[in-house]
Design an enzyme around this catalytic site. Sequence first.
Site, short mmCIF file in Angstrom:
data_model
loop_
_atom_site.label_atom_id
_atom_site.label_comp_id
_atom_site.label_asym_id
_atom_site.label_seq_id
_atom_site.Cartn_x
_atom_site.Cartn_y
_atom_site.Cartn_z
N LYS A 74 0.78 -1.42 0.04
CA LYS A 74 -0.07 -0.12 -0.15
C LYS A 74 0.84 1.30 0.00
CE LYS A 74 -4.07 1.90 2.85
NZ LYS A 74 -4.66 1.83 3.95
N SER B 217 -9.47 1.72 3.09
CA SER B 217 -8.43 2.41 2.20
C SER B 217 -7.54 1.63 1.57
CB SER B 217 -7.79 3.54 2.85
OG SER B 217 -7.12 3.05 3.93
N SER C 17 -9.58 -0.45 7.26
CA SER C 17 -8.94 -0.40 5.81
C SER C 17 -8.26 -1.55 5.43
CB SER C 17 -7.81 0.80 5.82
OG SER C 17 -8.70 1.90 5.71
#
Length: 583
Positions: free
Chosen positions: A183, A259, A283
């Site tokens: 990420k 996310s 997330s």
Amino acid sequence: MSSPGEQSGSETLEITKRLVAPYLSGWSLRIYLFLLKYVPGLLSFVFWNTGLTSLRKLKLEECPTNLPLPIPKEYFGIKETKVDEVKGLEIFEGNKSAQKNYSSEFLCANDFHEAYLTKKATPLQVCEILIGKIEESLLCNPPLNAIIKYEREDIIEQATASTNRYADNRPLGPLDGVPIAVKDEMDVKGYETNVGTSFINRGVIAKTDATLIERLKKQGAIIIGKTSMHELGLGISGNNPNVGTCRNPHNINHYPGGSSGGSAAAIASGLCPIALGCDGGGSIRIPSAFCGIYGLKTTWGRFSTKGEFSLDPTVAVSGPMSVSADDLALAYYAMAGKDDEDPNTYYQPLPTLSGLYNTENLSDLRIGIYKAWNKQVCNPAITQALNDFIEKLKSLGANIIEIDIPDLEEVRIAHVITICSEISTSGKRYKEIFFKCNYDSRCNVELFSLATASDYIIAQQLRTRFMRNLSDLFNKQKIDLILTPSTAITAPKIYPKSLKYGEADLETVSDAMRFVNFVNFAGIPAVSVPAGYDDKQLPIGLQFVAKWFDEATLLRIAKVSEEILGNKRKRPNDFWFGDLIPK
Ligand SMILES: *[C@@H]1O[C@H](CO)[C@@H](O)[C@H](O)[C@H]1NC(C)=O
Ligand SMILES: *[C@@H]1O[C@H](CO)[C@@H](O)[C@H](O)[C@H]1NC(C)=O
Ligand SMILES: *[C@@H]1O[C@H](CO)[C@@H](O)[C@H](O)[C@H]1NC(C)=O
Ligand SMILES: *[C@@H]1O[C@H](CO)[C@@H](O)[C@H](O)[C@H]1NC(C)=O
């Protein structure tokens, strides 16, 4: 304790409040931001209307807890790990037969490792194919937008080193040559860390790896690139006009979740078996559920945060996401543990995978379910999947216990106050946040700046009480795991008009976050496991929650869950890149 849902038999009973708010996108969203900023009193009204002032009536006497560490260990029932429980990666070698073929539709870390050991392929061959697939995933129309940055030369360099190790018969272990994506919230040497924005660290290339990346590379893993994320981690869909909206591999017209949406979509589409995510309010677990993969939110303080760009440090932690339960355990074990450079990791007992393959007899497990809360979902297929799982768990000997978790609505608000105060405070280091962010982030930042110091402190007082209440649940009522849906919905639809200027969709946010945020607030670990599909063939996720530092039980139950789901898992319909090992 009685469960209110039982008495009323009501489907509409709300344990945590379901927000009702208009859907805004395009012009309506831009006008809303303008009004919020310039109409006196509107911001305060919205702040009040979303319930964010409701903690002010609580009269708490507890001392505030800011870092969710279970201190002292004796009170919270945290035991040091016994040395003979410390099982490392050898547990995989010793239990090859237990790694059944349930995820055979997908390439797992062990498939890569075996292919290299048997000379069926080299890491270099795999990475050359992979680079082509990443390009394809970005050039197709619409693009997948999962891995959004990759450095060809860096990948080839790592793959060459791994290929040489296998050629010399000295691989570093089961992760050697396995592709892993990260990420865009964590430093990887040679990449910018943009956190889903158009301005943070633009032109600033990380010179060192985050500790977790360093640990993966030490095991020979190949870091293949950075994945897209909801801007600043401030949302659960993956909509992001600034860096490009990521798609759900199971249905191109749905979001992957957020996310850490790019990490989930990269795994689900077969670009890599493992990726890293970060979870401050679901997330990791929300996109894992929406994309049909495994995701582990670790205990606060278990994983090093060195080199991680955390805007919400007291609720957020990193964790692995993966295509299979074995891969989740493998990646977890490679990264967990004390880091000399992150003092918050000093408190933890030694990480262990003890019991991972103890999946046949669950009579030692007491699994708590909060019936009335679990009913609060928007999709009957989720309830069906949950009930099916409960029956299977019972048939394996697990004890299913009805529980009640106190103060969940207050905890929901306290988590919002905490995460939002922290993000808006950290965000103010960047003045661009007020004019370069997506419109939905800017609305949120405006709104959250209204929380007062007193709101934040009351939230932390509630954190003390809530952690102690949970400790009673785990230690006095002897609950090992709590089982809930991961989300109250499956992956939400992408409305084309939201692609250019974004959207604000509080209802969907509240339905996606319903079951996850109490976990961040208390610092405990949780895993989301795939549990089937709804009538649109969108994946369903279930969440298991454990006590502080008990990731081992979560990994064990993830393994059990994989066996429960059996061969019902399907490759996604719309994006599939998985033939990375040449035939
Ligand atoms: C295989 O897994 C079981 C259950 O987790 C464990 O007791 C055993 O020690 C493992 N075998 C090896 C060789 O690690
Ligand atoms: C796993 O299953 C697939 C198809 O279901 C099969 O082709 C493959 O040979 C199996 N692999 C192993 C190791 O059993
Ligand atoms: C499961 O384990 C428990 C405790 O070790 C034992 O009493 C029980 O007989 C076992 N059940 C089965 C089906 O093997
Ligand atoms: C939660 O903690 C508070 C404060 O210690 C206590 O008064 C309350 O009874 C606890 N609730 C539950 C359900 O244990």
